[in-house]
Design a protein around this motif. Structure first.
Motif, PDB file in Angstrom:
ATOM      1  N   GLN A   1      43.613  52.659  31.906  1.00  0.00           N
ATOM      2  CA  GLN A   1      42.343  52.230  32.498  1.00  0.00           C
ATOM      3  C   GLN A   1      42.508  50.827  33.086  1.00  0.00           C
ATOM      4  OE1 GLN A   1      39.688  54.117  32.775  1.00  0.00           O
ATOM      5  NE2 GLN A   1      40.426  55.799  31.520  1.00  0.00           N
ATOM      6  N   GLN A   2      41.911  50.603  34.238  1.00  0.00           N
ATOM      7  CA  GLN A   2      41.990  49.303  34.904  1.00  0.00           C
ATOM      8  C   GLN A   2      40.615  48.963  35.462  1.00  0.00           C
ATOM      9  OE1 GLN A   2      44.948  47.597  35.024  1.00  0.00           O
ATOM     10  NE2 GLN A   2      44.118  45.848  36.119  1.00  0.00           N
ATOM     11  N   PHE A   3      40.117  47.786  35.145  1.00  0.00           N
ATOM     12  CA  PHE A   3      38.828  47.330  35.652  1.00  0.00           C
ATOM     13  C   PHE A   3      39.004  46.840  37.084  1.00  0.00           C
ATOM     14  CE2 PHE A   3      35.799  43.750  36.204  1.00  0.00           C
ATOM     15  CZ  PHE A   3      34.636  44.493  36.199  1.00  0.00           C
ATOM     16  N   SER A   4      38.149  47.306  37.989  1.00  0.00           N
ATOM     17  CA  SER A   4      38.258  46.887  39.389  1.00  0.00           C
ATOM     18  C   SER A   4      36.910  46.460  39.964  1.00  0.00           C
ATOM     19  CB  SER A   4      38.835  48.031  40.232  1.00  0.00           C
ATOM     20  OG  SER A   4      37.996  49.166  40.140  1.00  0.00           O
ATOM     21  N   GLY A   5      35.943  46.194  39.112  1.00  0.00           N
ATOM     22  CA  GLY A   5      34.600  45.843  39.575  1.00  0.00           C
ATOM     23  C   GLY A   5      34.514  44.474  40.218  1.00  0.00           C
ATOM     24  N   THR A   6      35.183  43.479  39.643  1.00  0.00           N
ATOM     25  CA  THR A   6      35.196  42.125  40.187  1.00  0.00           C
ATOM     26  C   THR A   6      36.619  41.606  40.177  1.00  0.00           C
ATOM     27  OG1 THR A   6      34.806  41.142  38.016  1.00  0.00           O
ATOM     28  CG2 THR A   6      32.855  41.611  39.344  1.00  0.00           C
ATOM     29  N   LYS A   7      36.827  40.442  40.757  1.00  0.00           N
ATOM     30  CA  LYS A   7      38.177  39.874  40.806  1.00  0.00           C
ATOM     31  C   LYS A   7      38.642  39.369  39.447  1.00  0.00           C
ATOM     32  CE  LYS A   7      38.127  38.462  45.628  1.00  0.00           C
ATOM     33  NZ  LYS A   7      38.250  37.347  46.573  1.00  0.00           N
ATOM     34  N   THR A   8      37.697  38.966  38.605  1.00  0.00           N
ATOM     35  CA  THR A   8      38.067  38.412  37.307  1.00  0.00           C
ATOM     36  C   THR A   8      37.518  39.256  36.174  1.00  0.00           C
ATOM     37  OG1 THR A   8      36.101  37.013  37.276  1.00  0.00           O
ATOM     38  CG2 THR A   8      38.106  36.041  38.194  1.00  0.00           C
ATOM     39  N   ASN A   9      38.175  39.157  35.041  1.00  0.00           N
ATOM     40  CA  ASN A   9      37.724  39.829  33.831  1.00  0.00           C
ATOM     41  C   ASN A   9      36.728  38.944  33.096  1.00  0.00           C
ATOM     42  OD1 ASN A   9      39.410  42.063  34.225  1.00  0.00           O
ATOM     43  ND2 ASN A   9      41.127  41.021  33.264  1.00  0.00           N
ATOM     44  N   TRP A  10      36.067  39.520  32.112  1.00  0.00           N
ATOM     45  CA  TRP A  10      35.166  38.848  31.190  1.00  0.00           C
ATOM     46  C   TRP A  10      33.877  38.374  31.850  1.00  0.00           C
ATOM     47  CZ3 TRP A  10      36.663  40.876  27.108  1.00  0.00           C
ATOM     48  CH2 TRP A  10      38.024  41.093  26.891  1.00  0.00           C
ATOM     49  N   THR A  11      33.489  39.050  32.903  1.00  0.00           N
ATOM     50  CA  THR A  11      32.174  38.841  33.491  1.00  0.00           C
ATOM     51  C   THR A  11      31.209  39.805  32.806  1.00  0.00           C
ATOM     52  OG1 THR A  11      32.604  40.501  35.202  1.00  0.00           O
ATOM     53  CG2 THR A  11      33.168  38.206  35.735  1.00  0.00           C
ATOM     54  N   VAL A  12      29.932  39.705  33.118  1.00  0.00           N
ATOM     55  CA  VAL A  12      28.931  40.622  32.549  1.00  0.00           C
ATOM     56  C   VAL A  12      29.266  42.058  32.948  1.00  0.00           C
ATOM     57  CG1 VAL A  12      26.486  41.258  32.587  1.00  0.00           C
ATOM     58  CG2 VAL A  12      27.151  38.846  32.525  1.00  0.00           C
ATOM     59  N   GLN A  13      29.661  42.234  34.195  1.00  0.00           N
ATOM     60  CA  GLN A  13      30.013  43.571  34.677  1.00  0.00           C
ATOM     61  C   GLN A  13      31.237  44.106  33.935  1.00  0.00           C
ATOM     62  OE1 GLN A  13      30.624  43.670  38.901  1.00  0.00           O
ATOM     63  NE2 GLN A  13      30.848  45.887  38.973  1.00  0.00           N
TER      64      GLN A  13
END
Length: 176
Positions: free
Chosen positions: A15-27
């Motif tokens: 799994q890879q998060f691709s919602g924003t450029k950085t991790n640990w945001t609300v999204q």
């Protein structure tokens, strides 16, 4: 470290998060809570996220207790105000200077202080060849981290204080 463990666990499952450029945001937090994982991995991830929140809470509580402790003591309160008036030193940096540096007056010159902190150039001389290298990193690593962080903050033009704001600084700082 806990954040890195969480990211590694999710990445091992493909799994890879691709919602924003950085991790640990609300999204990113929403995505971590909703990502589809095998049941055992999901349970482990939920435990790790709970542990991360617990660590954040404990850190906040410790910050509040330290703030109370430092502000109750007149000597520490004066030093905190003085150090925080220096560009780049906030609450944590000021506490680090007080706790790790003790009395900075014992260093008669800036060279001695930088030597204690480990911010002097490393050298390896051979004959006429004398190249300067990186810093020695000998000395107090916590103070070194505070000084390097303050220097990075100071060199960022967006964050520098104006000359007018220095007029509100304590007398010893203006004399400096």
């Amino acid at each position: 470290k806990q954040k890195q463990r969480i990211l590694s666990l999710v990445k091992r499952q493909g799994q890879q998060f691709s919602g924003t450029k950085t991790n640990w945001t609300v999204q990113h937090h929403r995505w971590l809570k909703a990502v589809e994982l095998p049941i055992c991995t999901r349970m482990r991830l939920d435990m790790m996220l709970t542990e991360l929140e617990t660590l954040k809470t404990k850190t906040s509580d410790l910050d509040l207790k330290l703030t109370e402790l430092f502000l109750k003591n007149d000597r520490y309160a004066k030093l905190m105000a003085l150090y925080q008036s220096l560009t780049g030193f906030g609450f944590v940096g000021s506490m680090t200077l007080i706790v790790e540096g003790h009395d900075l007056h014992r260093f008669f010159t800036a060279d001695r202080l930088m030597n204690y902190v480990g911010l002097i150039p490393r050298k390896h001389s051979s004959g006429t060849h004398d190249p300067a290298r990186g810093i020695t990193k000998a000395g107090n690593s916590y103070l070194r981290l505070a000084f390097v962080g303050a220097a990075k903050f100071y060199t960022d033009r967006r964050l520098m204080r104006s000359e007018a704001s220095l007029a509100d600084s304590p007398e010893p700082l203006r004399a400096f």
